[in-house]
Design a protein around this motif. Structure first.
Motif, PDB file in Angstrom:
ATOM      1  N   UNK A 114      -2.730 -23.862 -41.960  1.00  0.00           N
ATOM      2  CA  UNK A 114      -2.794 -23.882 -40.502  1.00  0.00           C
ATOM      3  C   UNK A 114      -3.428 -22.634 -39.900  1.00  0.00           C
ATOM      4  N   UNK A 115      -3.610 -21.596 -40.704  1.00  0.00           N
ATOM      5  CA  UNK A 115      -4.274 -20.385 -40.222  1.00  0.00           C
ATOM      6  C   UNK A 115      -5.749 -20.338 -40.626  1.00  0.00           C
ATOM      7  N   UNK A 116      -6.236 -21.420 -41.226  1.00  0.00           N
ATOM      8  CA  UNK A 116      -7.637 -21.470 -41.616  1.00  0.00           C
ATOM      9  C   UNK A 116      -7.941 -20.795 -42.939  1.00  0.00           C
ATOM     10  N   UNK A 117      -6.900 -20.470 -43.707  1.00  0.00           N
ATOM     11  CA  UNK A 117      -7.092 -19.812 -45.007  1.00  0.00           C
ATOM     12  C   UNK A 117      -7.308 -20.853 -46.097  1.00  0.00           C
ATOM     13  N   UNK A 121      -2.943 -23.907 -53.110  1.00  0.00           N
ATOM     14  CA  UNK A 121      -1.668 -24.609 -53.014  1.00  0.00           C
ATOM     15  C   UNK A 121      -1.751 -25.767 -52.025  1.00  0.00           C
ATOM     16  N   UNK A 122      -0.870 -26.731 -52.189  1.00  0.00           N
ATOM     17  CA  UNK A 122      -0.779 -27.834 -51.244  1.00  0.00           C
ATOM     18  C   UNK A 122      -0.257 -27.348 -49.903  1.00  0.00           C
ATOM     19  N   UNK A 123      -0.390 -28.202 -48.889  1.00  0.00           N
ATOM     20  CA  UNK A 123       0.136 -27.924 -47.553  1.00  0.00           C
ATOM     21  C   UNK A 123       0.940 -29.126 -47.093  1.00  0.00           C
ATOM     22  N   UNK A 124       1.843 -28.872 -46.142  1.00  0.00           N
ATOM     23  CA  UNK A 124       2.594 -29.984 -45.570  1.00  0.00           C
ATOM     24  C   UNK A 124       1.899 -30.464 -44.297  1.00  0.00           C
ATOM     25  N   UNK A 125       2.535 -31.398 -43.578  1.00  0.00           N
ATOM     26  CA  UNK A 125       1.937 -31.958 -42.363  1.00  0.00           C
ATOM     27  C   UNK A 125       1.624 -30.889 -41.326  1.00  0.00           C
ATOM     28  N   UNK A 126       2.387 -29.804 -41.317  1.00  0.00           N
ATOM     29  CA  UNK A 126       2.164 -28.729 -40.364  1.00  0.00           C
ATOM     30  C   UNK A 126       1.066 -27.766 -40.813  1.00  0.00           C
ATOM     31  N   UNK A 127       0.573 -27.963 -42.037  1.00  0.00           N
ATOM     32  CA  UNK A 127      -0.439 -27.057 -42.569  1.00  0.00           C
ATOM     33  C   UNK A 127       0.156 -25.829 -43.229  1.00  0.00           C
ATOM     34  N   UNK A 128       1.469 -25.857 -43.459  1.00  0.00           N
ATOM     35  CA  UNK A 128       2.170 -24.736 -44.086  1.00  0.00           C
ATOM     36  C   UNK A 128       2.050 -24.867 -45.606  1.00  0.00           C
ATOM     37  N   UNK A 129       1.738 -23.756 -46.243  1.00  0.00           N
ATOM     38  CA  UNK A 129       1.584 -23.717 -47.699  1.00  0.00           C
ATOM     39  C   UNK A 129       2.855 -24.178 -48.406  1.00  0.00           C
ATOM     40  N   UNK A 155      -5.543 -30.810 -46.025  1.00  0.00           N
ATOM     41  CA  UNK A 155      -5.134 -30.135 -44.782  1.00  0.00           C
ATOM     42  C   UNK A 155      -3.873 -30.809 -44.248  1.00  0.00           C
ATOM     43  N   UNK A 156      -3.281 -30.184 -43.238  1.00  0.00           N
ATOM     44  CA  UNK A 156      -2.136 -30.776 -42.558  1.00  0.00           C
ATOM     45  C   UNK A 156      -2.584 -31.896 -41.642  1.00  0.00           C
ATOM     46  N   UNK A 157      -1.705 -32.294 -40.759  1.00  0.00           N
ATOM     47  CA  UNK A 157      -1.956 -33.437 -39.878  1.00  0.00           C
ATOM     48  C   UNK A 157      -3.069 -33.113 -38.873  1.00  0.00           C
ATOM     49  N   UNK A 162       0.991 -27.592 -35.638  1.00  0.00           N
ATOM     50  CA  UNK A 162       1.639 -26.669 -34.705  1.00  0.00           C
ATOM     51  C   UNK A 162       0.700 -26.275 -33.572  1.00  0.00           C
ATOM     52  N   UNK A 163      -0.168 -27.206 -33.185  1.00  0.00           N
ATOM     53  CA  UNK A 163      -1.104 -26.974 -32.090  1.00  0.00           C
ATOM     54  C   UNK A 163      -2.350 -26.210 -32.484  1.00  0.00           C
TER      55      UNK A 163
END
Length: 188
Positions: A114-117, A121-129, A155-157, A162-163
Motif C-alpha cells: 500500500x506504500x508503493x514498495x 511477500x504477499x499482501x492482503x486486501x489492504x495492501x499490507x505485507x 496488489x491489494x484491493x 486504506x484510501x
C-alpha cells in the motif's frame, strides 16, 4: 505472436476496479473492457475474446472476477481460454488479494504494498505485507499458475488499500503495476 492483441488481466471486477481501470486506461492508453466486468464475471469467453479483437488500442485491460467461488469459476475459465487463444497475448496480470481465509492462492513475480514498495511477500486486501513469500490469496488467482504469463504483480484491493489507491489520488498502486507490466511488455 506479433499480430496478437496484447492483454493485461486484472483479477477483480467490482465497481472500484472498473472505475480505476477506466481512469487509468485514459491516462496510460489502451482499451478497458470494464463494461464486460462484473462481480462475478457474467460475460462469456467468446464475448470477451470478440471485444479484445475489436479493441482499437493496446493493451486491452480485461477484468475477471469469481466473487469468491472456489475452484475454477467463470473468471478463471475465461483466463484459461484467453491464454489458449493464438490471437491474444497475455503480457501480464494483476493478482488482487482477497480475504486471507480464502484457500486459493497463486505465485507472483513480486507484490506492491500500500506504500508503493515492491516486495517479495504477499499482501492482503489492504495492501499490507503478509509473511507468506511469493504467494497471494485471492478468488480469481488459481488459474494464473496454470498458464505462462511473463509477469504477475500482486496488489491489494484496487481503488482502496486504506484510501491510498483511490482514483481521486490517481490510483498510484494500480498505476505502478500497469506501468511495470506495460514496460516489460514493450508498450512503453
Amino acid at each position: 505472436m506479433n499480430n496478437s492483441k496484447k492483454v493485461i488481466v486484472v483479477t477483480d471486477g467490482d465497481e472500484y476496479a472498473r472505475k480505476t481501470l477506466d481512469y487509468l486506461a485514459k491516462e496510460l492508453g489502451g482499451t478497458c473492457l470494464s463494461y464486460l466486468s462484473d462481480n462475478p464475471t457474467q460475460a462469456s469467453s467468446e464475448e470477451i475474446q470478440k471485444a479484445i479483437y475489436r479493441a482499437k488500442e493496446e493493451p486491452v485491460y480485461v477484468l475477471l472476477d469469481d466473487a469468491g467461488i472456489l475452484g475454477v469459476g467463470a473468471g478463471e475459465k475465461i483466463l484459461l481460454d484467453l491464454a489458449n487463444d493464438p490471437d491474444i497475448e497475455v503480457i501480464g496480470a494483476i493478482a488482487v488479494a482477497a480475504h486471507t481465509k480464502n484457500t486459493e492462492w497463486s505465485r507472483f513475480t513480486f507484490a506492491i504494498d500500500l506504500n508503493g514498495e515492491l516486495i517479495p511477500y504477499g499482501v492482503d486486501k489492504q495492501g499490507v505485507r503478509l509473511p507468506e513469500l511469493g504467494r497471494i490469496n485471492g478468488d480469481t488467482v488459481y488459474s494464473l499458475d496454470q498458464i505462462d504469463i511473463p509477469i504477475v504483480i500482486a496488489i491489494g484491493d484496487i481503488g482502496k488499500m486504506q484510501g491510498k489507491d483511490d482514483v481521486k489520488k490517481g490510483s498510484p498502486i494500480t498505476r505502478q503495476a500497469l506501468e511495470i507490466i506495460m514496460e516489460r511488455g514493450g508498450l512503453i
